[in-house]
Design an enzyme around this catalytic site. Sequence first.
Site, PDB file in Angstrom:
ATOM      1  N   ASN A  94      23.804 -20.338 -10.045  1.00 49.63           N
ATOM      2  CA  ASN A  94      23.754 -21.579 -10.822  1.00 49.63           C
ATOM      3  C   ASN A  94      22.570 -21.670 -11.772  1.00 49.63           C
ATOM      4  O   ASN A  94      22.633 -22.395 -12.762  1.00 49.63           O
ATOM      5  CB  ASN A  94      23.740 -22.766  -9.840  1.00 49.63           C
ATOM      6  CG  ASN A  94      23.425 -24.067 -10.533  1.00 49.63           C
ATOM      7  OD1 ASN A  94      24.286 -24.638 -11.217  1.00 49.63           O
ATOM      8  ND2 ASN A  94      22.193 -24.534 -10.404  1.00 49.63           N
ATOM      9  N   TYR A 159      23.467 -19.650 -25.866  1.00 50.86           N
ATOM     10  CA  TYR A 159      23.937 -20.336 -24.652  1.00 50.86           C
ATOM     11  C   TYR A 159      25.447 -20.131 -24.427  1.00 50.86           C
ATOM     12  O   TYR A 159      25.842 -19.596 -23.377  1.00 50.86           O
ATOM     13  CB  TYR A 159      23.551 -21.818 -24.701  1.00 50.86           C
ATOM     14  CG  TYR A 159      23.922 -22.583 -23.453  1.00 50.86           C
ATOM     15  CD1 TYR A 159      23.451 -22.188 -22.193  1.00 50.86           C
ATOM     16  CD2 TYR A 159      24.739 -23.701 -23.512  1.00 50.86           C
ATOM     17  CE1 TYR A 159      23.800 -22.897 -21.044  1.00 50.86           C
ATOM     18  CE2 TYR A 159      25.089 -24.415 -22.372  1.00 50.86           C
ATOM     19  CZ  TYR A 159      24.623 -24.008 -21.141  1.00 50.86           C
ATOM     20  OH  TYR A 159      24.967 -24.696 -20.003  1.00 50.86           O
TER      21      TYR A 159
HETATM   22  P1  NAD Z   1      18.442 -28.110 -14.746  1.00 52.68           P
HETATM   23  O1  NAD Z   1      17.570 -27.729 -15.877  1.00 52.68           O
HETATM   24  O2  NAD Z   1      18.379 -29.496 -14.205  1.00 52.68           O
HETATM   25  O3  NAD Z   1      18.264 -27.085 -13.527  1.00 52.68           O
HETATM   26  C1  NAD Z   1      18.175 -25.716 -13.750  1.00 52.68           C
HETATM   27  C2  NAD Z   1      17.872 -24.995 -12.464  1.00 52.68           C
HETATM   28  O4  NAD Z   1      17.678 -23.617 -12.773  1.00 52.68           O
HETATM   29  C3  NAD Z   1      16.596 -25.488 -11.795  1.00 52.68           C
HETATM   30  O5  NAD Z   1      16.772 -25.490 -10.408  1.00 52.68           O
HETATM   31  C4  NAD Z   1      15.569 -24.435 -12.189  1.00 52.68           C
HETATM   32  O6  NAD Z   1      14.560 -24.241 -11.199  1.00 52.68           O
HETATM   33  C5  NAD Z   1      16.437 -23.188 -12.241  1.00 52.68           C
HETATM   34  N1  NAD Z   1      15.814 -22.181 -13.093  1.00 52.68           N
HETATM   35  C6  NAD Z   1      15.461 -22.295 -14.399  1.00 52.68           C
HETATM   36  N2  NAD Z   1      14.862 -21.154 -14.795  1.00 52.68           N
HETATM   37  C7  NAD Z   1      14.861 -20.319 -13.716  1.00 52.68           C
HETATM   38  C8  NAD Z   1      14.397 -18.999 -13.485  1.00 52.68           C
HETATM   39  N3  NAD Z   1      13.822 -18.294 -14.454  1.00 52.68           N
HETATM   40  N4  NAD Z   1      14.564 -18.457 -12.236  1.00 52.68           N
HETATM   41  C9  NAD Z   1      15.162 -19.157 -11.262  1.00 52.68           C
HETATM   42  N5  NAD Z   1      15.615 -20.409 -11.417  1.00 52.68           N
HETATM   43  C10 NAD Z   1      15.470 -20.969 -12.627  1.00 52.68           C
HETATM   44  O7  NAD Z   1      19.899 -27.760 -15.246  1.00 52.68           O
HETATM   45  P2  NAD Z   1      21.360 -28.183 -14.753  1.00 52.68           P
HETATM   46  O8  NAD Z   1      21.913 -29.100 -15.794  1.00 52.68           O
HETATM   47  O9  NAD Z   1      21.369 -28.587 -13.332  1.00 52.68           O
HETATM   48  O10 NAD Z   1      22.074 -26.765 -14.960  1.00 52.68           O
HETATM   49  C11 NAD Z   1      22.501 -25.953 -13.889  1.00 52.68           C
HETATM   50  C12 NAD Z   1      23.566 -25.023 -14.410  1.00 52.68           C
HETATM   51  O11 NAD Z   1      24.627 -25.800 -14.963  1.00 52.68           O
HETATM   52  C13 NAD Z   1      23.076 -24.100 -15.542  1.00 52.68           C
HETATM   53  O12 NAD Z   1      23.633 -22.822 -15.352  1.00 52.68           O
HETATM   54  C14 NAD Z   1      23.647 -24.765 -16.779  1.00 52.68           C
HETATM   55  O13 NAD Z   1      23.835 -23.840 -17.811  1.00 52.68           O
HETATM   56  C15 NAD Z   1      24.937 -25.334 -16.248  1.00 52.68           C
HETATM   57  N6  NAD Z   1      25.511 -26.433 -17.023  1.00 52.68           N
HETATM   58  C16 NAD Z   1      24.875 -27.620 -17.159  1.00 52.68           C
HETATM   59  C17 NAD Z   1      25.475 -28.633 -17.892  1.00 52.68           C
HETATM   60  C18 NAD Z   1      24.840 -29.983 -18.089  1.00 52.68           C
HETATM   61  O14 NAD Z   1      25.345 -30.773 -18.899  1.00 52.68           O
HETATM   62  N7  NAD Z   1      23.791 -30.326 -17.376  1.00 52.68           N
HETATM   63  C19 NAD Z   1      26.734 -28.421 -18.490  1.00 52.68           C
HETATM   64  C20 NAD Z   1      27.347 -27.190 -18.327  1.00 52.68           C
HETATM   65  C21 NAD Z   1      26.738 -26.198 -17.574  1.00 52.68           C
END
Ligand code: NAD
Length: 252
Positions: A94, A159
């Site tokens: 994730n 992205y």
């Molecule tokens: P967020 O920024 O709230 O959380 C990201 C997580 O990734 C955190 O736990 C952070 O510690 C971890 N992370 C970041 N860099 C890291 C690294 N170098 N090593 C290990 N861990 C790392 O983001 P989110 O919105 O919860 O996103 C989670 C996933 O969902 C991502 O893959 C994102 O692309 C995807 N996503 C999010 C959305 C949205 O609208 N929020 C939409 C589609 C997909």
Amino acid sequence: MDRFDLSGKVALVTGGTRGIGYAIVKKFLESGASVTLCGSRKETVDRALEQLKKEAPDGDVSGIFPSLSDPEEVKAAIAEIKGKYGRLDILVNNAGISQSTSLEDYTPEEFNKIMELNVTSVFNCSQAAAAVMKEQGGGVILNTSSVVSLFGQPSGCGYPMSKYAVNGLTRSLARELASSNIRVNAVAPGVTNTDMVAGLPEKFRAPLLSKIPLGRFGEPEDIANAFAFLASDSASYITGVVLSVDGCYINN
Ligand code: NAD
């Protein structure tokens, strides 16, 4: 009843310290799994564990912070989980970052940064986890894709590129690992209320909202519910899908 049964399952969730990953960890704990959450730094991992003590007090959870782009560190982390529990049933890839840089402004460093976390890390974790899962006779690998993997986005092309790659890996590994009883699926969240979108100015939020027929952004728990289903034996005949959880986001 909004819980799928994950009793006795051992899970690893990357990017589990906040947002969607944290919601997945919490949901898995509530569903009976033992969970190792992975973050980028000790401080954020510790903070998440503290919060889980209050929000999922009966859960068996611990935290790690390996560099996910380093295959050796990933192998060691998964060996540690196997040493502790004797198995690894569910891997959730994730952790991810997004970008909105225009094509002309991209530097090689910025481009490599997103590929390293969003693609290479997913490959590294899947490779190490699949070896353990093969040995034990099966498992589940789940990836966090994105709605942008279906439509692209107007800037920050790294992205969507990275998430298209995640979909390709999902569908390919589903085929390659099916005979080892390993299911591989992805969830493609739409716009979800996490830190990733919290900074969006109102002028971007309103037009985004107008594209969602269900009339709201997703909550991390909406996404976590899909992961819990796909991780559970209730999804035992589902592999190779990219499941959209986006309120029917319409890209027009
Ligand atoms: P967020 O920024 O709230 O959380 C990201 C997580 O990734 C955190 O736990 C952070 O510690 C971890 N992370 C970041 N860099 C890291 C690294 N170098 N090593 C290990 N861990 C790392 O983001 P989110 O919105 O919860 O996103 C989670 C996933 O969902 C991502 O893959 C994102 O692309 C995807 N996503 C999010 C959305 C949205 O609208 N929020 C939409 C589609 C997909």
